[in-house]
Design a protein around this motif. Structure first.
Motif, PDB file in Angstrom:
ATOM      1  N   PHE A   1      -2.584  -2.615  12.671  1.00 38.61           N
ATOM      2  CA  PHE A   1      -3.909  -1.998  12.789  1.00 38.61           C
ATOM      3  C   PHE A   1      -3.893  -0.524  12.422  1.00 38.61           C
ATOM      4  O   PHE A   1      -4.877   0.008  11.942  1.00 38.61           O
ATOM      5  CB  PHE A   1      -4.462  -2.177  14.218  1.00 38.61           C
ATOM      6  CG  PHE A   1      -3.886  -1.204  15.200  1.00 38.61           C
ATOM      7  CD1 PHE A   1      -4.579  -0.053  15.527  1.00 38.61           C
ATOM      8  CD2 PHE A   1      -2.657  -1.430  15.786  1.00 38.61           C
ATOM      9  CE1 PHE A   1      -4.058   0.851  16.417  1.00 38.61           C
ATOM     10  CE2 PHE A   1      -2.130  -0.540  16.678  1.00 38.61           C
ATOM     11  CZ  PHE A   1      -2.825   0.610  17.001  1.00 38.61           C
ATOM     12  N   ASN A   2      -2.773   0.161  12.638  1.00 41.30           N
ATOM     13  CA  ASN A   2      -2.707   1.599  12.363  1.00 41.30           C
ATOM     14  C   ASN A   2      -1.992   1.936  11.058  1.00 41.30           C
ATOM     15  O   ASN A   2      -1.573   3.058  10.853  1.00 41.30           O
ATOM     16  CB  ASN A   2      -2.081   2.353  13.527  1.00 41.30           C
ATOM     17  CG  ASN A   2      -0.657   1.944  13.806  1.00 41.30           C
ATOM     18  OD1 ASN A   2      -0.174   0.951  13.280  1.00 41.30           O
ATOM     19  ND2 ASN A   2       0.005   2.684  14.652  1.00 41.30           N
ATOM     20  N   MET A   3      -1.919   0.978  10.157  1.00 37.79           N
ATOM     21  CA  MET A   3      -1.327   1.225   8.847  1.00 37.79           C
ATOM     22  C   MET A   3      -2.310   2.048   8.007  1.00 37.79           C
ATOM     23  O   MET A   3      -3.509   1.781   8.004  1.00 37.79           O
ATOM     24  CB  MET A   3      -1.024  -0.094   8.156  1.00 37.79           C
ATOM     25  CG  MET A   3      -0.311   0.035   6.857  1.00 37.79           C
ATOM     26  SD  MET A   3       0.138  -1.618   6.288  1.00 37.79           S
ATOM     27  CE  MET A   3       0.746  -1.225   4.683  1.00 37.79           C
ATOM     28  N   ASP A   4      -1.804   3.027   7.301  1.00 42.35           N
ATOM     29  CA  ASP A   4      -2.647   3.900   6.478  1.00 42.35           C
ATOM     30  C   ASP A   4      -3.191   3.127   5.282  1.00 42.35           C
ATOM     31  O   ASP A   4      -2.439   2.595   4.477  1.00 42.35           O
ATOM     32  CB  ASP A   4      -1.840   5.105   6.017  1.00 42.35           C
ATOM     33  CG  ASP A   4      -2.676   6.134   5.282  1.00 42.35           C
ATOM     34  OD1 ASP A   4      -3.917   6.013   5.305  1.00 42.35           O
ATOM     35  OD2 ASP A   4      -2.102   7.056   4.691  1.00 42.35           O
TER      36      ASP A   4
ATOM     37  N   LEU B   1       0.814  -1.215   0.000  1.00 43.20           N
ATOM     38  CA  LEU B   1       0.000   0.000   0.000  1.00 43.20           C
ATOM     39  C   LEU B   1       0.846   1.263   0.000  1.00 43.20           C
ATOM     40  O   LEU B   1       0.348   2.338  -0.305  1.00 43.20           O
ATOM     41  CB  LEU B   1      -0.939   0.010   1.210  1.00 43.20           C
ATOM     42  CG  LEU B   1      -1.969  -1.106   1.266  1.00 43.20           C
ATOM     43  CD1 LEU B   1      -2.805  -1.000   2.535  1.00 43.20           C
ATOM     44  CD2 LEU B   1      -2.849  -1.103   0.044  1.00 43.20           C
ATOM     45  N   ASN B   2       2.116   1.126   0.353  1.00 42.23           N
ATOM     46  CA  ASN B   2       2.999   2.295   0.405  1.00 42.23           C
ATOM     47  C   ASN B   2       3.660   2.608  -0.931  1.00 42.23           C
ATOM     48  O   ASN B   2       4.263   3.664  -1.083  1.00 42.23           O
ATOM     49  CB  ASN B   2       4.076   2.100   1.479  1.00 42.23           C
ATOM     50  CG  ASN B   2       3.465   2.014   2.858  1.00 42.23           C
ATOM     51  OD1 ASN B   2       2.512   2.729   3.163  1.00 42.23           O
ATOM     52  ND2 ASN B   2       3.980   1.119   3.681  1.00 42.23           N
ATOM     53  N   ALA B   3       3.562   1.689  -1.880  1.00 36.39           N
ATOM     54  CA  ALA B   3       4.168   1.915  -3.197  1.00 36.39           C
ATOM     55  C   ALA B   3       3.372   2.974  -3.957  1.00 36.39           C
ATOM     56  O   ALA B   3       2.226   3.260  -3.637  1.00 36.39           O
ATOM     57  CB  ALA B   3       4.185   0.609  -3.990  1.00 36.39           C
ATOM     58  N   ASP B   4       4.010   3.564  -4.952  1.00 34.53           N
ATOM     59  CA  ASP B   4       3.330   4.560  -5.768  1.00 34.53           C
ATOM     60  C   ASP B   4       3.440   4.140  -7.237  1.00 34.53           C
ATOM     61  O   ASP B   4       4.517   4.276  -7.819  1.00 34.53           O
ATOM     62  CB  ASP B   4       3.952   5.937  -5.552  1.00 34.53           C
ATOM     63  CG  ASP B   4       3.124   7.038  -6.185  1.00 34.53           C
ATOM     64  OD1 ASP B   4       1.899   6.844  -6.331  1.00 34.53           O
ATOM     65  OD2 ASP B   4       3.707   8.079  -6.540  1.00 34.53           O
TER      66      ASP B   4
END
Length: 128
Positions: A88-91, A69-72
Motif C-alpha cells: 500500500f505504501n509503495m511509491d 515501478l522502481n526500474a529506470d
C-alpha cells in the motif's frame, strides 16, 4: 503444446515469487514503514488489498506480473492474468496508470466496500 503452457505458467509463478520477495524483503526502518508517499499504490483506484491486508500487501488491478515501478525507466506490463504484487505504501509517482481514489474508507469493517477500503493504520494519517 501442454509443455509450453506449463512452462509459461511456471515462469509466471516464478515472477510472482520474485516480486513478492522483492516487495516484502526490502529493508525498511520504522520511519519508512510509517511514511505513505503522496502518490502511493494504496491511494490508487487500481490497488486491491488481499486477505493479509493488515500488513499492506495487495496487487494492482491494471499492471501485471513483470511490471517494475522502481526500474529506470519503469516497466509496465498490462497483459497477463496475475496482477503485480505491491504494498500500500509503495511509491507510484512513476506509474502512468495511477488514478487517485476520491474516497478512502479507513474504517475496515466487514461492511466496507473492498474497492475503497484501506485497512492499514498508516492510511488514516495519510487521508486526513
Amino acid at each position: 503444446m501442454a509443455r509450453r503452457r506449463r512452462r509459461q505458467k511456471d515462469d509466471t509463478w516464478e515472477k510472482m515469487r520474485q516480486a513478492m520477495v522483492a516487495t516484502l524483503s526490502t529493508p525498511k526502518g520504522v520511519e519508512k514503514r510509517e511514511t505513505v508517499p503522496e502518490k502511493a499504490c494504496g491511494k490508487c483506484k487500481h490497488f486491491r488489498e488481499n486477505a493479509w491486508a493488515s500488513d499492506g500487501r495487495g496487487y494492482c488491478g491494471k499492471l501485471k506480473v513483470g511490471s517494475d515501478l522502481n526500474a529506470d525507466p519503469p516497466v509496465f506490463v498490462t497483459d497477463g492474468e496475475a496482477g503485480m504484487l505491491t504494498m500500500f505504501n509503495m511509491d507510484a509517482s512513476k506509474c502512468k496508470f495511477y488514478e487517485e481514489l476520491e474516497l478512502i474508507d479507513t474504517d475496515g469493517s466487514e461492511c466496507s466496500d473492498p474497492e475503497y477500503r484501506r485497512a492499514q493504520r498508516q492510511m488514516e494519517k495519510a487521508v486526513k
